[in-house]
Design a protein around this motif. Sequence first.
Motif, PDB file in Angstrom:
ATOM      1  N   ASP A  79      26.337   1.209 -40.123  1.00  0.00           N
ATOM      2  CA  ASP A  79      25.072   1.207 -39.392  1.00  0.00           C
ATOM      3  C   ASP A  79      24.539   2.622 -39.123  1.00  0.00           C
ATOM      4  N   ASP A  80      25.248   3.654 -39.575  1.00  0.00           N
ATOM      5  CA  ASP A  80      24.793   5.034 -39.392  1.00  0.00           C
ATOM      6  C   ASP A  80      24.370   5.700 -40.691  1.00  0.00           C
ATOM      7  N   ILE A  81      24.480   5.008 -41.805  1.00  0.00           N
ATOM      8  CA  ILE A  81      24.202   5.614 -43.110  1.00  0.00           C
ATOM      9  C   ILE A  81      22.697   5.652 -43.379  1.00  0.00           C
ATOM     10  N   SER A  82      22.277   6.715 -44.048  1.00  0.00           N
ATOM     11  CA  SER A  82      20.874   6.828 -44.453  1.00  0.00           C
ATOM     12  C   SER A  82      20.841   7.141 -45.947  1.00  0.00           C
ATOM     13  N   LEU A  83      19.662   7.295 -46.481  1.00  0.00           N
ATOM     14  CA  LEU A  83      19.519   7.613 -47.900  1.00  0.00           C
ATOM     15  C   LEU A  83      20.122   8.962 -48.249  1.00  0.00           C
ATOM     16  N   VAL A  84      20.180   9.884 -47.294  1.00  0.00           N
ATOM     17  CA  VAL A  84      20.739  11.212 -47.538  1.00  0.00           C
ATOM     18  C   VAL A  84      22.212  11.107 -47.936  1.00  0.00           C
ATOM     19  N   GLU A  85      22.995  10.297 -47.230  1.00  0.00           N
ATOM     20  CA  GLU A  85      24.412  10.147 -47.527  1.00  0.00           C
ATOM     21  C   GLU A  85      24.648   9.395 -48.836  1.00  0.00           C
ATOM     22  N   MET A  86      23.699   8.595 -49.243  1.00  0.00           N
ATOM     23  CA  MET A  86      23.874   7.793 -50.446  1.00  0.00           C
ATOM     24  C   MET A  86      23.487   8.537 -51.726  1.00  0.00           C
ATOM     25  N   SER A  87      22.849   9.674 -51.602  1.00  0.00           N
ATOM     26  CA  SER A  87      22.429  10.397 -52.818  1.00  0.00           C
ATOM     27  C   SER A  87      23.451  11.423 -53.248  1.00  0.00           C
TER      28      SER A  87
END
Length: 60
Positions: free
Chosen positions: A52-60
Motif C-alpha cells: 500500500d506504499d508503492i508508487s510508480l517510482v519504485e516500479m520503474s
Amino acid sequence: MIIGSDYLPVKQIDLYLKYLHSTGKSPNMIRSYAYHLKEFWLFLDNSQLDWDDISLVEMS
C-alpha cells in the motif's frame, strides 16, 4: 491461494481472487491473475516495500 514469505496466505490477494471467482470470472483468468500477483508480491518482498506504499517510482 498465494503464500507469503511468512508461510501464511496473503490476505489481500486471497480476497481479490475470491472476489473474481464470485463475479463469475473464468478459472483461466483467475489463475493468470494469481500468477502475476504472486510475482508482484515477490517483487515487493525482495524490494522490502509494502503493497500500500508503492508508487510508480519504485516500479520503474
